[in-house]
Design a protein around this motif. Structure first.
Motif, short mmCIF file in Angstrom:
data_model
loop_
_atom_site.label_atom_id
_atom_site.label_comp_id
_atom_site.label_asym_id
_atom_site.label_seq_id
_atom_site.Cartn_x
_atom_site.Cartn_y
_atom_site.Cartn_z
N GLU A 1 -46.92 6.88 -19.39
CA GLU A 1 -47.04 8.24 -19.92
C GLU A 1 -48.36 8.86 -19.48
OE1 GLU A 1 -46.00 8.64 -24.07
OE2 GLU A 1 -47.02 10.59 -24.16
N PHE A 2 -48.32 10.12 -19.14
CA PHE A 2 -49.54 10.83 -18.75
C PHE A 2 -49.37 12.32 -19.06
CE2 PHE A 2 -46.71 10.29 -15.13
CZ PHE A 2 -46.60 11.58 -14.62
N GLY A 3 -50.48 13.06 -18.98
CA GLY A 3 -50.42 14.49 -19.29
C GLY A 3 -49.96 15.28 -18.07
N ALA A 4 -49.35 16.44 -18.31
CA ALA A 4 -48.92 17.32 -17.20
C ALA A 4 -50.14 17.84 -16.44
CB ALA A 4 -48.09 18.47 -17.75
N ASP A 5 -51.35 17.69 -17.04
CA ASP A 5 -52.58 18.11 -16.36
C ASP A 5 -53.28 16.92 -15.70
OD1 ASP A 5 -53.23 16.75 -18.62
OD2 ASP A 5 -54.67 18.24 -19.38
N THR A 6 -52.51 15.88 -15.36
CA THR A 6 -53.07 14.68 -14.72
C THR A 6 -53.88 15.03 -13.46
OG1 THR A 6 -52.50 12.52 -13.77
CG2 THR A 6 -50.94 14.29 -13.35
N THR A 7 -54.92 14.25 -13.19
CA THR A 7 -55.70 14.45 -11.96
C THR A 7 -55.77 13.12 -11.21
OG1 THR A 7 -57.70 14.09 -13.24
CG2 THR A 7 -57.14 16.38 -12.77
N PRO A 8 -56.02 13.17 -9.87
CA PRO A 8 -56.03 11.94 -9.09
C PRO A 8 -56.92 10.86 -9.71
CG PRO A 8 -56.15 13.84 -7.63
CD PRO A 8 -56.24 14.37 -9.03
N GLY A 9 -56.37 9.65 -9.77
CA GLY A 9 -57.13 8.54 -10.36
C GLY A 9 -56.63 8.14 -11.74
N ASP A 10 -55.94 9.08 -12.45
CA ASP A 10 -55.44 8.79 -13.81
C ASP A 10 -54.41 7.67 -13.84
OD1 ASP A 10 -56.79 10.90 -14.86
OD2 ASP A 10 -55.04 12.21 -15.14
N VAL A 11 -53.45 7.74 -12.93
CA VAL A 11 -52.28 6.86 -13.01
C VAL A 11 -52.28 5.93 -11.81
CG1 VAL A 11 -49.75 6.78 -13.09
CG2 VAL A 11 -50.97 8.64 -14.24
N LYS A 12 -52.07 4.65 -12.07
CA LYS A 12 -52.05 3.66 -10.98
C LYS A 12 -50.62 3.08 -10.84
CE LYS A 12 -56.76 3.22 -10.67
NZ LYS A 12 -57.14 4.52 -11.21
N GLY A 13 -50.44 2.22 -9.86
CA GLY A 13 -49.15 1.53 -9.70
C GLY A 13 -48.07 2.49 -9.22
N TRP A 14 -46.81 2.08 -9.34
CA TRP A 14 -45.69 2.86 -8.80
C TRP A 14 -45.64 4.27 -9.39
CZ3 TRP A 14 -42.12 4.85 -12.13
CH2 TRP A 14 -42.12 4.31 -13.42
N ALA A 15 -46.06 4.41 -10.67
CA ALA A 15 -45.93 5.72 -11.33
C ALA A 15 -46.87 6.76 -10.74
CB ALA A 15 -46.16 5.58 -12.83
N ARG A 16 -47.82 6.33 -9.88
CA ARG A 16 -48.72 7.34 -9.30
C ARG A 16 -47.96 8.27 -8.34
NH1 ARG A 16 -49.23 2.92 -6.13
NH2 ARG A 16 -50.19 3.01 -4.07
N TYR A 17 -46.84 7.81 -7.79
CA TYR A 17 -46.04 8.70 -6.95
C TYR A 17 -45.42 9.82 -7.80
CZ TYR A 17 -46.56 5.26 -3.26
OH TYR A 17 -47.10 4.43 -2.32
N VAL A 18 -45.07 9.47 -9.03
CA VAL A 18 -44.52 10.47 -9.95
C VAL A 18 -45.63 11.42 -10.39
CG1 VAL A 18 -43.37 10.77 -12.18
CG2 VAL A 18 -42.82 8.77 -10.75
N ALA A 19 -46.77 10.83 -10.82
CA ALA A 19 -47.89 11.65 -11.29
C ALA A 19 -48.43 12.53 -10.16
CB ALA A 19 -48.99 10.74 -11.84
N GLY A 20 -48.42 11.99 -8.93
CA GLY A 20 -48.90 12.76 -7.78
C GLY A 20 -48.04 14.00 -7.56
N THR A 21 -46.74 13.85 -7.77
CA THR A 21 -45.83 14.99 -7.61
C THR A 21 -46.06 16.02 -8.72
OG1 THR A 21 -44.24 13.52 -6.58
CG2 THR A 21 -43.39 15.61 -7.38
N VAL A 22 -46.23 15.52 -9.95
CA VAL A 22 -46.51 16.43 -11.08
C VAL A 22 -47.81 17.19 -10.80
CG1 VAL A 22 -47.20 16.44 -13.53
CG2 VAL A 22 -45.25 15.03 -12.76
N TRP A 23 -48.82 16.46 -10.31
CA TRP A 23 -50.12 17.07 -10.00
C TRP A 23 -50.00 18.12 -8.89
CZ3 TRP A 23 -52.73 16.68 -5.24
CH2 TRP A 23 -54.03 17.23 -5.24
N ALA A 24 -49.30 17.75 -7.79
CA ALA A 24 -49.21 18.66 -6.65
C ALA A 24 -48.42 19.92 -7.02
CB ALA A 24 -48.58 17.95 -5.45
N LEU A 25 -47.36 19.75 -7.83
CA LEU A 25 -46.61 20.93 -8.29
C LEU A 25 -47.52 21.83 -9.11
CD1 LEU A 25 -43.23 19.22 -9.22
CD2 LEU A 25 -43.46 21.20 -7.69
N ALA A 26 -48.32 21.24 -9.99
CA ALA A 26 -49.24 22.04 -10.82
C ALA A 26 -50.25 22.77 -9.95
CB ALA A 26 -49.95 21.13 -11.84
N GLN A 27 -50.74 22.08 -8.89
CA GLN A 27 -51.69 22.71 -7.97
C GLN A 27 -51.09 23.94 -7.31
OE1 GLN A 27 -55.06 21.60 -7.18
NE2 GLN A 27 -54.55 20.67 -9.15
#
Ligand code: GLA
Length: 372
Positions: free
Chosen positions: A68-94
């Motif tokens: 679980e992470f916030g929709a305002d996640t920033t690089p470095g927050d999430v590690k492991g396989w889920a960083r691909y998901v968090a990276g997409t959430v982050w890039a969409l927000a950007q």
């Protein structure tokens, strides 16, 4: 066109995005060159339920724990396989599309680490699911570049845009002719008739694992940047053939030779594909492999053995596909030789004690889509 309807909070929808194989044009998508991938009928499925608390939670078969992470996640927050998901959430927000929150359930039949773009399938699956859930209208090329940005800047893997473009723009029965420069890239679907003509495209997953986030892929990118500076060109793929004469360093010279000859091979392959000249197409695939092995030095013993064995057993052409250093090879073979080629590769692997490979036939499939 009416705007897509967002899901109501709590409502569930399902989207899917495929992996890819690249037919030809390897390591050209970050030097502004042409590439020719197909989307696969292997996909990552993302079930989404909208939440309105600004949190994203993701479950997957990869791990028995949700992340679980916030929709305002920033690089470095999430590690492991889920960083691909968090990276997409982050890039969409950007890019101005911040989700209000979502529960995501991910499942996939794209093998992991096999060079078939399981990570792009995950990113693109999450991107289309979130866009669908929120009612965002984003064209597939923009969405692909957004997913690539997540992979580059959040995950830290310096990849090009080919995998995400293939996953989002794939068309059943077609190869994609992608010009990766100028920005934005252009994608043209070209009918691919090898099945009607009695041939099959075999994938051999060599089981030699590869990783793009580390190591040699980044070294190759850096070498192409150095070459660009040396020659004073923005897009290395557009350097003229005689540019190799201007490079003294033997390693950089070889890297440049790959970029220039591979670019020419993609152009010839596009003609061979349109004229259904499979013998020529196969020869270009094999020449591409030799160039990746000898000049770009991104092959692996398992990939070379697969290519060599497939050719000895009647393939029209064979090559590694994707980033290399392990992963998968592809071979174009007569449909009735699929089994013989698979058995020969398995026997060759057994003789030298390589892990048994997995062989299967693929055909060009549609890109990301809504399932329900
Ligand atoms: C990986 C990258 C792509 C591309 C290929 C090599 O798959 O993700 O962007 O560079 O390697 O062609």
């Amino acid at each position: 066109m009416t705007a897509p309807q967002p899901l109501a909070p709590g409502e569930i929808g399902t989207w899917a995005a495929p992996g890819r194989v690249n037919l030809i044009g390897e390591h050209l998508d970050y030097v502004g060159g042409p590439v020719m991938p197909i989307a696969l009928d292997l996909r990552t499925t993302v079930k989404v339920r909208r939440r309105d608390d600004g949190r994203v939670r993701v479950w997957s078969g990869i791990s028995d724990r949700s992340v679980e992470f916030g929709a305002d996640t920033t690089p470095g927050d999430v590690k492991g396989w889920a960083r691909y998901v968090a990276g997409t959430v982050w890039a969409l927000a950007q890019s101005g599309h911040r989700t209000g929150g979502a529960d995501l359930v991910v499942s996939s039949d794209v093998p992991l680490g096999a060079g078939l773009s399981s990570s792009a399938a995950l990113e693109c699956g999450v991107a289309v699911a979130l866009a669908g859930a929120e009612g965002w209208e984003i064209d597939p090329i923009t969405l692909a570049l957004t997913c690539q940005r997540g992979e580059n800047e959040y995950v830290g893997a310096p990849t090009g845009s080919m995998d995400q473009l293939a996953s989002l723009c794939g068309e059943k029965g077609h190869a994609l002719m992608i010009e990766t420069a100028p920005t934005p890239p252009s994608v043209r679907a070209v009918p691919a008739h090898w099945v009607e003509d009695g041939y099959a495209l075999v994938v051999v997953d060599t089981q030699a694992k590869h990783s793009l986030a580390t190591g040699e892929y980044g070294v190759r990118r850096a070498q192409t940047e150095e070459l660009g500076e040396l020659l004073g060109v923005d897009r290395l793929a557009s350097a003229p053939p005689d540019a190799v004469l201007k490079v003294d360093d033997p390693v950089l010279k070889a890297r440049l030779r790959h970029v220039i000859t591979e670019t020419q091979r993609v152009r010839s392959a596009a003609r061979a594909l349109s004229s259904r000249d499979w013998a020529q197409f196969g020869q270009l695939m094999s020449a591409s492999h030799a160039s990746l092995r000898d000049d770009y030095e991104v092959s692996a013993p398992e990939l070379d053995l697969t290519v060599e064995t497939a050719m000895e057993n009647g393939a029209l052409g064979a090559r590694m596909t994707g980033g290399g250093f392990g992963g998968s090879a592809i071979a174009l073979v007569e449909a009735d030789r699929v089994e013989a080629v698979g058995e020969a590769v398995a026997a060759a692997f057994a003789r030298v004690d390589f892990t048994a490979p997995r062989t299967f036939v693929v055909a060009p499939a549609d890109g990301a889509t809504r399932l329900s």
